[in-house]
Enzyme design. Structure first.
Site, PDB file in Angstrom:
ATOM      1  CG  ASN A 189      -0.361  -0.112   2.511  1.00  0.00           C
ATOM      2  OD1 ASN A 189       0.686  -0.728   2.665  1.00  0.00           O
ATOM      3  ND2 ASN A 189      -0.961   0.487   3.501  1.00  0.00           N
ATOM      4  CD  GLU A 223       5.527  -0.603  11.672  1.00  0.00           C
ATOM      5  OE1 GLU A 223       5.399  -0.388  10.453  1.00  0.00           O
ATOM      6  OE2 GLU A 223       6.265   0.066  12.407  1.00  0.00           O
TER       7      GLU A 223
HETATM    8  P1  NAD Z   1       0.183  -9.366   3.344  1.00  0.00           P
HETATM    9  O1  NAD Z   1       0.315  -9.809   4.755  1.00  0.00           O
HETATM   10  O2  NAD Z   1      -0.694 -10.144   2.442  1.00  0.00           O
HETATM   11  O3  NAD Z   1       1.601  -9.341   2.628  1.00  0.00           O
HETATM   12  C1  NAD Z   1       2.669  -8.566   3.140  1.00  0.00           C
HETATM   13  C2  NAD Z   1       3.978  -9.190   2.716  1.00  0.00           C
HETATM   14  O4  NAD Z   1       4.128 -10.450   3.349  1.00  0.00           O
HETATM   15  C3  NAD Z   1       4.102  -9.431   1.211  1.00  0.00           C
HETATM   16  O5  NAD Z   1       5.414  -9.105   0.818  1.00  0.00           O
HETATM   17  C4  NAD Z   1       3.844 -10.931   1.094  1.00  0.00           C
HETATM   18  O6  NAD Z   1       4.439 -11.524  -0.018  1.00  0.00           O
HETATM   19  C5  NAD Z   1       4.496 -11.425   2.381  1.00  0.00           C
HETATM   20  N1  NAD Z   1       4.015 -12.720   2.870  1.00  0.00           N
HETATM   21  C6  NAD Z   1       2.762 -13.239   2.772  1.00  0.00           C
HETATM   22  N2  NAD Z   1       2.719 -14.438   3.386  1.00  0.00           N
HETATM   23  C7  NAD Z   1       3.962 -14.685   3.872  1.00  0.00           C
HETATM   24  C8  NAD Z   1       4.547 -15.767   4.596  1.00  0.00           C
HETATM   25  N3  NAD Z   1       3.841 -16.832   4.966  1.00  0.00           N
HETATM   26  N4  NAD Z   1       5.857 -15.683   4.918  1.00  0.00           N
HETATM   27  C9  NAD Z   1       6.589 -14.601   4.585  1.00  0.00           C
HETATM   28  N5  NAD Z   1       6.090 -13.556   3.887  1.00  0.00           N
HETATM   29  C10 NAD Z   1       4.786 -13.587   3.549  1.00  0.00           C
HETATM   30  O7  NAD Z   1      -0.261  -7.834   3.420  1.00  0.00           O
HETATM   31  P2  NAD Z   1      -0.633  -6.891   2.193  1.00  0.00           P
HETATM   32  O8  NAD Z   1      -1.940  -7.355   1.633  1.00  0.00           O
HETATM   33  O9  NAD Z   1       0.543  -6.748   1.314  1.00  0.00           O
HETATM   34  O10 NAD Z   1      -0.847  -5.494   2.942  1.00  0.00           O
HETATM   35  C11 NAD Z   1      -2.038  -5.086   3.519  1.00  0.00           C
HETATM   36  C12 NAD Z   1      -2.004  -5.330   5.013  1.00  0.00           C
HETATM   37  O11 NAD Z   1      -0.905  -4.634   5.592  1.00  0.00           O
HETATM   38  C13 NAD Z   1      -3.232  -4.807   5.719  1.00  0.00           C
HETATM   39  O12 NAD Z   1      -3.643  -5.739   6.678  1.00  0.00           O
HETATM   40  C14 NAD Z   1      -2.734  -3.545   6.416  1.00  0.00           C
HETATM   41  O13 NAD Z   1      -3.450  -3.147   7.556  1.00  0.00           O
HETATM   42  C15 NAD Z   1      -1.339  -3.934   6.756  1.00  0.00           C
HETATM   43  N6  NAD Z   1      -0.518  -2.751   6.978  1.00  0.00           N
HETATM   44  C16 NAD Z   1      -0.152  -2.427   8.256  1.00  0.00           C
HETATM   45  C17 NAD Z   1       0.603  -1.282   8.482  1.00  0.00           C
HETATM   46  C18 NAD Z   1       1.013  -0.878   9.872  1.00  0.00           C
HETATM   47  O14 NAD Z   1       1.877  -0.025   9.990  1.00  0.00           O
HETATM   48  N7  NAD Z   1       0.433  -1.442  10.916  1.00  0.00           N
HETATM   49  C19 NAD Z   1       0.988  -0.484   7.409  1.00  0.00           C
HETATM   50  C20 NAD Z   1       0.592  -0.850   6.119  1.00  0.00           C
HETATM   51  C21 NAD Z   1      -0.153  -2.001   5.916  1.00  0.00           C
END
Ligand code: NAD
Length: 497
Positions: A166, A265
């Protein structure tokens, strides 16, 4: 699929290669497509790092940890961090083009937030590490001579950095900045949806004088792919992750091998409280941003609104008018207020909640569907900005993070009720309070169970302050000196005098 550009694809192949030990390299996995969220066109193909590539990236990072990087003085490291920030600024347009192409977000948004913050994340942590002081404690000893204690900080090691789509550059540099400032080396796994700026940063790192292997990027997916290969690699000393809570659970299981440290996060289901004594103009303008900016794909965004009954109708009507005035369109148009969602998969997830809200009897104040977009934008992943009222608090639409341009508004009658509603969630990332009553603001803020609470504003960030979430929204705090707590190990030295 070949890494060579197809006829359909836009230029910029280096933007999507892995970056290992200072070199741009392909991967042993099957390359995958990078498509524009705006119209679905092919932007290019992305190198896919296999387990062997991750192995090489981790070893490069381990070698670099004890090589030239470790030999630098703090001042030399600080200078390099400033060079990186300058390098991002010097290539502002290239970063902006890459980020906008990958995410589809309005250029006006990315040019004000994503790219400047990418540079600022290196400057702030250069200053933090330069000014981080030591603590000394004198103590008495039985023989009367005394002793002094002081704490030494050292780098934690090789940090695995796993990022979402995002705010790709902003969130990645938010972790890489402090990690490098503290003397660590990193292996970054950007989101498969937004591969470009992390790799482009490799060019800046080389030009800035960062030794080879200090910053590495491996592209790919999560489970059974690059992300998992990285998190389970024993050469990774700690993992910092931003993404979904459920992904955090999977990463935590991997981090348990070898008892490695984590900083998470995660998601949110953030509430805003609008009191009748608010400045209505500010509350409406702020909520339009907190609900719809970046097409609602902001972890800190507001998906639950509680409005004091006397102003409920007025607030709802004005928010509706603001949402309807948002212009959906291509990123390059100056009047575009909202872009598309990141992918077809994510659009289907968000639309699933739109359908569920309708099924559960929500009153749709505005939106609720897919907008008519003229070609070629009709190939993109668009949804309407949406406002509902009338759902029970037990509805999944109110309890689960949707991560789209939508919010639910409910009325409240008392301050205690408002606080209880805001806190009725498993998450605890952010909260917003709209009131012109100073006493109320300070009374309510500490009662809210969230890592960041904004009074009469949203997304205002001083990078020295702690950032993180409670409950399912995360573990740990990053920002300023708080980041150093995660990115360093501390040892105490006790000297008998
Ligand atoms: P996601 O968890 O689907 O993916 C994030 C990353 O993790 C990607 O690079 C993905 O390839 C990787 N990933 C997925 N499964 C994995 C695994 N089993 N092992 C290792 N890596 C893995 O999240 P997204 O859809 O990319 O982002 C949206 C989410 O991020 C929302 O839930 C949002 O709230 C959260 N977010 C949180 C913050 C914060 O600061 N708290 C900031 C931005 C986004």
């Amino acid at each position: 699929m070949s890494l060579a550009q197809t006829e359909e694809a836009a230029p910029g192949p280096r933007d999507r290669l892995n970056f290992i030990a200072g070199e741009f390299v392909a991967g042993s996995g099957e390359p995958f497509e990078n498509r524009s969220p705006v119209d679905g066109r092919l932007l290019g193909v992305v190198a896919h790092a296999g387990e062997d590539d991750v192995e090489r990236a981790v070893s490069a990072a381990r070698d670099a940890l004890s090589g030239d990087w470790a030999g630098l003085t703090i001042d030399q490291r600080v200078e390099i961090l400033h060079n990186i920030a300058d390098g991002i600024t010097a290539r502002f347009d290239a970063f902006l083009d890459a980020e906008v192409a990958d995410t589809g977000k309005p250029r006006s948004l990315a040019s004000h937030i994503d790219i400047p913050r990418g540079a600022a994340n290196f400057r702030i942590f250069a200053d933090v590490i330069k000014n981080a002081g030591s603590e000394f404690f004198t103590m008495a000893t039985p023989d009367g001579s005394g002793a002094i204690n002081y704490a030494l900080r050292s780098p934690k090691g090789v940090i695995g950095v796993i990022c979402p789509w995002n705010l790709p550059l902003l969130l990645m540099t938010w972790k890489v900045g402090p990690a490098l400032a503290a003397g660590n080396t990193v292996v970054v796994k950007p989101s498969e949806e937004t591969p470009s700026t992390a790799t482009l940063l490799g060019e800046v790192m080389n030009a800035a004088g960062v030794p080879k292997g200090v910053y590495n990027v491996v592209h790919g997916f999560g489970p059974g792919s690059t992300g998992e290969f990285l998190t389970r690699h024993p050469g990774i000393d700690a993992i910092t992750f931003t993404g979904e809570t459920v992904t955090g659970e999977a990463i935590m299981r991997e981090a348990a091998r070898g008892v490695r440290d984590i900083s998470f996060e995660l998601g949110g289901k953030n509430a805003a409280l609008v009191f009748a004594d608010c400045d209505m103009d500010k509350a409406v303008e702020g909520t339009l941003r907190s609900a719809f900016a970046n097409c609602g794909q902001v972890c800190l965004g507001t998906e639950r609104l509680y409005v004091e009954r006397p102003v409920f109708d007025e607030f709802t009507a004005r928010l509706k008018a603001g949402a309807q005035a948002l212009k959906l369109g291509a990123p390059e148009h100056a009047d575009t207020g909202m872009g598309p969602l990141i992918s077809a998969v994510h659009r289907d997830k968000v639309l699933g909640y739109y359908e569920r809200a309708a099924r559960e009897g929500a009153r749709t104040v505005t939106g609720g569907g897919v907008p008519e977009m003229a070609p070629p934008l009709n190939g993109g992943f668009w949804v309407e900005p949406t406002i509902w009222t009338g759902l029970p608090e037990t509805s999944p639409v109110i309890r689960e993070e949707i991560f789209g341009p939508c919010c639910h508004i409910a009325p409240f009658d008392t301050e205690d009720e408002a606080v209880a509603l805001a806190n009725d969630t498993d998450y605890g990332l952010a909260g917003v309070v709209w009131t012109e009553n100073l006493t109320r603001a300070h009374r309510v803020a500490p009662k809210l169970r969230a890592g960041i609470i904004w009074i009469n504003c949203w997304f205002l960030r001083d990078l020295r302050t702690p950032f993180g979430g409670m409950g399912k929204s995360g573990i740990g705090r990053e920002g300023g000196l708080h980041s150093l707590e995660f990115y360093t190990e501390t040892s105490n030295v006790c000297v008998k005098l």
